[in-house]
Scaffold this motif. Sequence first.
Motif, PDB file in Angstrom:
ATOM      1  N   ILE A 206       1.783   8.009   0.133  1.00 29.45           N
ATOM      2  CA  ILE A 206       0.660   7.298   0.275  1.00 29.45           C
ATOM      3  C   ILE A 206       0.688   6.775   1.822  1.00 29.45           C
ATOM      4  CG2 ILE A 206      -0.759   5.250  -0.260  1.00 29.45           C
ATOM      5  CD1 ILE A 206      -0.244   7.178  -2.445  1.00 29.45           C
ATOM      6  N   PHE A 207      -0.197   6.874   2.510  1.00 29.83           N
ATOM      7  CA  PHE A 207      -0.438   6.551   3.874  1.00 29.83           C
ATOM      8  C   PHE A 207      -1.272   5.579   4.240  1.00 29.83           C
ATOM      9  CE2 PHE A 207       1.026  11.019   4.074  1.00 29.83           C
ATOM     10  CZ  PHE A 207       1.932  11.325   5.113  1.00 29.83           C
ATOM     11  N   PHE A 208      -0.969   4.680   5.251  1.00 28.68           N
ATOM     12  CA  PHE A 208      -1.541   3.547   5.819  1.00 28.68           C
ATOM     13  C   PHE A 208      -2.834   3.971   6.746  1.00 28.68           C
ATOM     14  CE2 PHE A 208      -1.737  -0.972   7.845  1.00 28.68           C
ATOM     15  CZ  PHE A 208      -2.125  -1.598   6.456  1.00 28.68           C
ATOM     16  N   PRO A 209      -3.864   3.423   6.760  1.00 32.74           N
ATOM     17  CA  PRO A 209      -4.845   4.059   7.895  1.00 32.74           C
ATOM     18  C   PRO A 209      -4.509   4.051   8.993  1.00 32.74           C
ATOM     19  CG  PRO A 209      -5.981   2.563   6.264  1.00 32.74           C
ATOM     20  CD  PRO A 209      -4.412   2.382   5.858  1.00 32.74           C
ATOM     21  N   GLY A 210      -4.568   5.316   9.642  1.00 34.66           N
ATOM     22  CA  GLY A 210      -4.082   5.681  11.180  1.00 34.66           C
ATOM     23  C   GLY A 210      -2.640   6.255  11.169  1.00 34.66           C
ATOM     24  N   GLU A 211      -1.955   6.260  10.005  1.00 36.11           N
ATOM     25  CA  GLU A 211      -0.242   6.688  10.003  1.00 36.11           C
ATOM     26  C   GLU A 211      -0.416   8.131  10.269  1.00 36.11           C
ATOM     27  OE1 GLU A 211       3.563   5.621   7.649  1.00 36.11           O
ATOM     28  OE2 GLU A 211       1.662   5.239   6.824  1.00 36.11           O
ATOM     29  N   ILE A 212      -1.268   8.832   9.713  1.00 31.52           N
ATOM     30  CA  ILE A 212      -1.008  10.183  10.119  1.00 31.52           C
ATOM     31  C   ILE A 212      -1.504  10.695  11.397  1.00 31.52           C
ATOM     32  CG2 ILE A 212      -1.923  12.559   9.215  1.00 31.52           C
ATOM     33  CD1 ILE A 212      -2.585  11.239   6.279  1.00 31.52           C
ATOM     34  N   GLU A 213      -2.503   9.855  11.913  1.00 29.73           N
ATOM     35  CA  GLU A 213      -2.554  10.250  13.421  1.00 29.73           C
ATOM     36  C   GLU A 213      -1.377   9.813  14.154  1.00 29.73           C
ATOM     37  OE1 GLU A 213      -6.500   9.923  11.027  1.00 29.73           O
ATOM     38  OE2 GLU A 213      -4.422   9.034  11.173  1.00 29.73           O
ATOM     39  N   GLN A 214      -0.736   8.749  13.989  1.00 32.09           N
ATOM     40  CA  GLN A 214       0.334   8.357  14.759  1.00 32.09           C
ATOM     41  C   GLN A 214       1.478   9.412  14.594  1.00 32.09           C
ATOM     42  OE1 GLN A 214       0.794   4.323  13.033  1.00 32.09           O
ATOM     43  NE2 GLN A 214      -1.330   3.658  13.678  1.00 32.09           N
ATOM     44  N   ARG A 215       1.617   9.727  13.455  1.00 30.95           N
ATOM     45  CA  ARG A 215       2.689  10.848  13.254  1.00 30.95           C
ATOM     46  C   ARG A 215       2.385  12.183  13.869  1.00 30.95           C
ATOM     47  NH1 ARG A 215       5.331  11.431   7.397  1.00 30.95           N
ATOM     48  NH2 ARG A 215       6.482   9.564   7.109  1.00 30.95           N
ATOM     49  N   THR A 216       1.216  12.627  13.966  1.00 28.01           N
ATOM     50  CA  THR A 216       0.575  13.830  14.832  1.00 28.01           C
ATOM     51  C   THR A 216       1.157  13.703  16.210  1.00 28.01           C
ATOM     52  OG1 THR A 216      -1.062  14.349  13.055  1.00 28.01           O
ATOM     53  CG2 THR A 216      -1.043  15.177  15.317  1.00 28.01           C
TER      54      THR A 216
ATOM     55  N   VAL B 172       0.890  -1.223  -0.114  1.00 28.54           N
ATOM     56  CA  VAL B 172       0.118   0.039  -0.031  1.00 28.54           C
ATOM     57  C   VAL B 172       0.946   1.240   0.059  1.00 28.54           C
ATOM     58  CG1 VAL B 172      -1.607   1.502   1.489  1.00 28.54           C
ATOM     59  CG2 VAL B 172      -2.072  -1.063   1.093  1.00 28.54           C
ATOM     60  N   VAL B 173       1.821   1.354   0.866  1.00 28.23           N
ATOM     61  CA  VAL B 173       2.535   2.648   1.170  1.00 28.23           C
ATOM     62  C   VAL B 173       3.702   2.663   0.207  1.00 28.23           C
ATOM     63  CG1 VAL B 173       3.910   3.676   2.833  1.00 28.23           C
ATOM     64  CG2 VAL B 173       1.946   2.711   3.587  1.00 28.23           C
ATOM     65  N   LYS B 174       4.702   1.590   0.240  1.00 29.83           N
ATOM     66  CA  LYS B 174       5.897   1.650  -0.615  1.00 29.83           C
ATOM     67  C   LYS B 174       5.799   1.360  -2.320  1.00 29.83           C
ATOM     68  CE  LYS B 174       8.380   0.760   3.686  1.00 29.83           C
ATOM     69  NZ  LYS B 174       9.355  -0.182   4.217  1.00 29.83           N
ATOM     70  N   GLU B 175       4.851   0.579  -2.365  1.00 26.53           N
ATOM     71  CA  GLU B 175       4.773  -0.083  -3.842  1.00 26.53           C
ATOM     72  C   GLU B 175       3.835   0.807  -4.700  1.00 26.53           C
ATOM     73  OE1 GLU B 175       4.929  -4.169  -4.418  1.00 26.53           O
ATOM     74  OE2 GLU B 175       6.371  -4.249  -2.345  1.00 26.53           O
ATOM     75  N   SER B 176       2.799   1.504  -4.003  1.00 25.71           N
ATOM     76  CA  SER B 176       1.860   2.323  -4.731  1.00 25.71           C
ATOM     77  C   SER B 176       2.391   3.445  -5.594  1.00 25.71           C
ATOM     78  CB  SER B 176       0.580   2.444  -3.655  1.00 25.71           C
ATOM     79  OG  SER B 176      -0.028   1.527  -3.370  1.00 25.71           O
ATOM     80  N   GLU B 177       2.005   3.474  -6.682  1.00 28.80           N
ATOM     81  CA  GLU B 177       2.525   4.695  -7.489  1.00 28.80           C
ATOM     82  C   GLU B 177       1.552   5.806  -7.106  1.00 28.80           C
ATOM     83  OE1 GLU B 177       2.876   3.936 -11.725  1.00 28.80           O
ATOM     84  OE2 GLU B 177       4.032   2.051 -11.296  1.00 28.80           O
ATOM     85  N   PRO B 178       2.239   7.197  -6.563  1.00 27.55           N
ATOM     86  CA  PRO B 178       1.365   8.280  -6.047  1.00 27.55           C
ATOM     87  C   PRO B 178       0.758   8.892  -7.626  1.00 27.55           C
ATOM     88  CG  PRO B 178       3.567   8.277  -5.140  1.00 27.55           C
ATOM     89  CD  PRO B 178       3.669   7.237  -6.102  1.00 27.55           C
ATOM     90  N   ALA B 179      -0.446   9.379  -7.082  1.00 25.39           N
ATOM     91  CA  ALA B 179      -1.106  10.032  -8.443  1.00 25.39           C
ATOM     92  C   ALA B 179      -0.527  11.644  -8.497  1.00 25.39           C
ATOM     93  CB  ALA B 179      -2.569  10.223  -8.213  1.00 25.39           C
ATOM     94  N   ALA B 180      -0.742  12.171  -9.532  1.00 27.63           N
ATOM     95  CA  ALA B 180      -0.244  13.553  -9.631  1.00 27.63           C
ATOM     96  C   ALA B 180      -0.663  14.431  -8.328  1.00 27.63           C
ATOM     97  CB  ALA B 180      -0.737  14.160 -10.886  1.00 27.63           C
ATOM     98  N   GLY B 181       0.531  15.213  -8.073  1.00 21.83           N
ATOM     99  CA  GLY B 181       0.232  15.958  -6.822  1.00 21.83           C
ATOM    100  C   GLY B 181       0.371  15.308  -5.406  1.00 21.83           C
ATOM    101  N   VAL B 182       0.662  14.146  -5.581  1.00 17.20           N
ATOM    102  CA  VAL B 182       0.418  13.199  -4.115  1.00 17.20           C
ATOM    103  C   VAL B 182       1.829  13.005  -3.675  1.00 17.20           C
ATOM    104  CG1 VAL B 182       0.092  11.295  -3.060  1.00 17.20           C
ATOM    105  CG2 VAL B 182      -1.760  12.367  -4.683  1.00 17.20           C
ATOM    106  N   GLU B 183       2.477  13.250  -2.593  1.00 16.49           N
ATOM    107  CA  GLU B 183       3.814  12.983  -2.361  1.00 16.49           C
ATOM    108  C   GLU B 183       4.048  11.772  -1.719  1.00 16.49           C
ATOM    109  OE1 GLU B 183       5.399  16.000   0.153  1.00 16.49           O
ATOM    110  OE2 GLU B 183       5.053  17.664  -1.403  1.00 16.49           O
TER     111      GLU B 183
END
Length: 381
Positions: free
Chosen positions: A326-336, A313-324
């Motif tokens: 990909i995050f796993f569910p809950g990962e952004i909140e864990q970083r915060t 999901v995170v490492k092998e997915s190719e980001p769409a245009a403008g996306v820096e």
Amino acid sequence: MATPIEKQQPKPAAEEVPDRKLYVTAADAQAFAEGVLRGNGTPADHARTVAECLVAADLRGVDTHGVNRLPSYMARVRAGVLDAAAAPTLTQATPAAAQVDGRNTFGAVAGLAAVRAAVDMARVYGIGMVSVTHSNHFGMSAWLVQKALDEGMMSLVFTNSSPALPAWGARNKLLGVSPIACGAPGADDESPFILDMAPSVAARGKVYKAKRRGEKIPLDWALDAEGRPTDDPAAALEGVMLPMGGPKGSALSIMMDVFSGVFSGSAFAGHVTNPYDPSKPADAGHFLVAIKPDLFMSLADFRERMKYLYDRVVKESEPAAGVERIFFPGEIEQRTERERRSSGIPYVEAEVRALNEEANRVGASPIRVMEGSGESEEAGH
């Protein structure tokens, strides 16, 4: 070192900036919340649980379910429609299923009793299911998911809530903005899977937050009482929230009502009381399931498979245009959470002022803010 906000030199009215950020450590937020809760007759253990739930939300960036919920909780306690001292009771239905009667206490207290019971059953039988009746708003669902994760368990956490959404095609409030949450251990304890989402375009708590802060909301979040898109949070609260995905979001909200309200014997079909309404008990219902992740394979194999899923999901997915990234569910909140444990939890001045008014009501200590709070972002936050 932190300084009580009440000891700061008062600013002239012209210099007040209600949306200026003030930062508070997690420990000070916990101590403040416990003080206000205990000042309103909440037993120490209940106060610790509720405060922990609220601070956990603030740490994860879910500010809509954080310490700023205290004034509404305390209004309900003072009105006698929430019993701060009640102890939930557990009734066993089968070896792997039980019901918790919240007895109208805090939802976080009833929810914690439920997740502990579910985990205990899952340890023995592989799965444990608990229905919760006669409860209240239980805060951030991810907090209960994390409690199961702390015990090495997968989980499902459902709740119903007060009317905010229309049934698809209708215009009147009927269904709750009821979150669906679940979790599973990841490759290691630092990377679990945590999903916690509302079936609406945005959580209703975000509208209350915007109203509290004097901010506008996006036009696609809600309709006013006349059924028109609005960017005014006050008008949105008089109207309806919009379901995500149209009929799909509406159906998910109905599902939450089936499992949490109909099944538990609590209020349902639009009869759960709004947590900001101190006129009568909420009678909310919840539904929790804990599952051993090693039922069908070793825990090591399960974690390895979760690592493979994360990598795909995170490492092998190719980001769409403008996306820096990909995050796993809950990962952004864990970083915060990691960031806020270091830099502090941000509240605006208007929120701190309202919180300190709650403390003043009961003679509790005011919230303590970190030195440098209120300065420019370049000054360290």
